[in-house]
Design an enzyme around this catalytic site. Sequence first.
Site, PDB file in Angstrom:
ATOM      1  N   LYS A   6      34.583  39.425  39.906  1.00  0.00           N
ATOM      2  CA  LYS A   6      35.866  39.507  40.603  1.00  0.00           C
ATOM      3  C   LYS A   6      36.245  38.154  41.220  1.00  0.00           C
ATOM      4  O   LYS A   6      35.407  37.238  41.300  1.00  0.00           O
ATOM      5  CB  LYS A   6      35.774  40.593  41.688  1.00  0.00           C
ATOM      6  CG  LYS A   6      35.584  42.013  41.119  1.00  0.00           C
ATOM      7  CD  LYS A   6      35.481  43.036  42.238  1.00  0.00           C
ATOM      8  CE  LYS A   6      35.332  44.450  41.687  1.00  0.00           C
ATOM      9  NZ  LYS A   6      35.238  45.451  42.802  1.00  0.00           N
ATOM     10  N   TYR A  29      42.695  50.235  37.483  1.00  0.00           N
ATOM     11  CA  TYR A  29      42.273  51.007  38.658  1.00  0.00           C
ATOM     12  C   TYR A  29      43.123  52.268  38.835  1.00  0.00           C
ATOM     13  O   TYR A  29      43.237  52.782  39.951  1.00  0.00           O
ATOM     14  CB  TYR A  29      42.339  50.134  39.908  1.00  0.00           C
ATOM     15  CG  TYR A  29      41.134  49.222  40.084  1.00  0.00           C
ATOM     16  CD1 TYR A  29      39.827  49.724  40.017  1.00  0.00           C
ATOM     17  CD2 TYR A  29      41.291  47.861  40.348  1.00  0.00           C
ATOM     18  CE1 TYR A  29      38.721  48.901  40.189  1.00  0.00           C
ATOM     19  CE2 TYR A  29      40.186  47.022  40.527  1.00  0.00           C
ATOM     20  CZ  TYR A  29      38.907  47.558  40.452  1.00  0.00           C
ATOM     21  OH  TYR A  29      37.811  46.743  40.639  1.00  0.00           O
ATOM     22  N   ASN A  34      33.346  42.819  46.839  1.00  0.00           N
ATOM     23  CA  ASN A  34      32.019  43.221  46.364  1.00  0.00           C
ATOM     24  C   ASN A  34      31.637  42.651  44.995  1.00  0.00           C
ATOM     25  O   ASN A  34      30.748  43.172  44.316  1.00  0.00           O
ATOM     26  CB  ASN A  34      31.849  44.741  46.438  1.00  0.00           C
ATOM     27  CG  ASN A  34      32.795  45.491  45.520  1.00  0.00           C
ATOM     28  OD1 ASN A  34      33.562  44.880  44.763  1.00  0.00           O
ATOM     29  ND2 ASN A  34      32.739  46.808  45.569  1.00  0.00           N
ATOM     30  N   HIS A  63      32.704  44.254  39.023  1.00  0.00           N
ATOM     31  CA  HIS A  63      33.095  45.557  38.482  1.00  0.00           C
ATOM     32  C   HIS A  63      32.252  45.841  37.252  1.00  0.00           C
ATOM     33  O   HIS A  63      32.006  44.936  36.451  1.00  0.00           O
ATOM     34  CB  HIS A  63      34.576  45.555  38.076  1.00  0.00           C
ATOM     35  CG  HIS A  63      34.915  46.732  37.207  1.00  0.00           C
ATOM     36  ND1 HIS A  63      35.179  47.983  37.726  1.00  0.00           N
ATOM     37  CD2 HIS A  63      34.964  46.870  35.848  1.00  0.00           C
ATOM     38  CE1 HIS A  63      35.395  48.829  36.718  1.00  0.00           C
ATOM     39  NE2 HIS A  63      35.265  48.182  35.577  1.00  0.00           N
ATOM     40  N   GLU A 107      38.302  50.325  29.025  1.00  0.00           N
ATOM     41  CA  GLU A 107      38.481  49.036  29.701  1.00  0.00           C
ATOM     42  C   GLU A 107      38.348  47.868  28.722  1.00  0.00           C
ATOM     43  O   GLU A 107      39.089  46.885  28.821  1.00  0.00           O
ATOM     44  CB  GLU A 107      37.478  48.932  30.859  1.00  0.00           C
ATOM     45  CG  GLU A 107      37.813  49.936  31.957  1.00  0.00           C
ATOM     46  CD  GLU A 107      36.735  50.099  33.032  1.00  0.00           C
ATOM     47  OE1 GLU A 107      35.708  49.384  32.979  1.00  0.00           O
ATOM     48  OE2 GLU A 107      36.931  50.940  33.932  1.00  0.00           O
TER      49      GLU A 107
END
Length: 136
Positions: free
Chosen positions: A9, A49, A113, A116, A127
């Site tokens: 990310k 998402y 965080n 993914h 995805e």
Amino acid sequence: MDRTFVIVKPDGVERRLIGEIVARLERKQLSVVAAELRTIDRATAEQHYGEHAGKPFFNDLVAFITRSPALLLVIEGPGETFKVVRNLMGATNPKDSAPGTIRGDLAIEMGENLIHGSDSPEAAAREIALFFPNLA
Ligand code: DAT
Ligand code: MG
């Protein structure tokens, strides 16, 4: 071989942790089979998402994942690759992630965080198709 989808990310790229994170995947004997550094556009982020649309954190999540370049990865392993990657990632909230995991060792805030990983084989296929439509 079995594939899953991973994103380092924007926080991971900004913190110069691409090497650290990819090294952890490779040390586990997973392979990088496609990679692209890209600033994710809003429409793609909202689709990616989609399961979280309407939740209180959705707008912040989309703003975060689109704020600067992310490293998009297709990762290959001998089987259950999504699960292997999820175990290396650690729990979603870094305050709960076990030491030894990517989030457990390197992150501290839920909103930053680092990584993914698809949460099922079906999500992996969806995805990969969303981010790498030209991949065989
Ligand atoms: P994961 O990234 O472990 O698959 P998820 O799919 O449930 O977790 O959520 C996607 C991301 O959204 C997650 O990495 C961080 C953020 N997020 C999830 N739940 C949240 C919450 N309750 N508050 C704030 N951000 C949250
Ligand atoms: Mg998820």
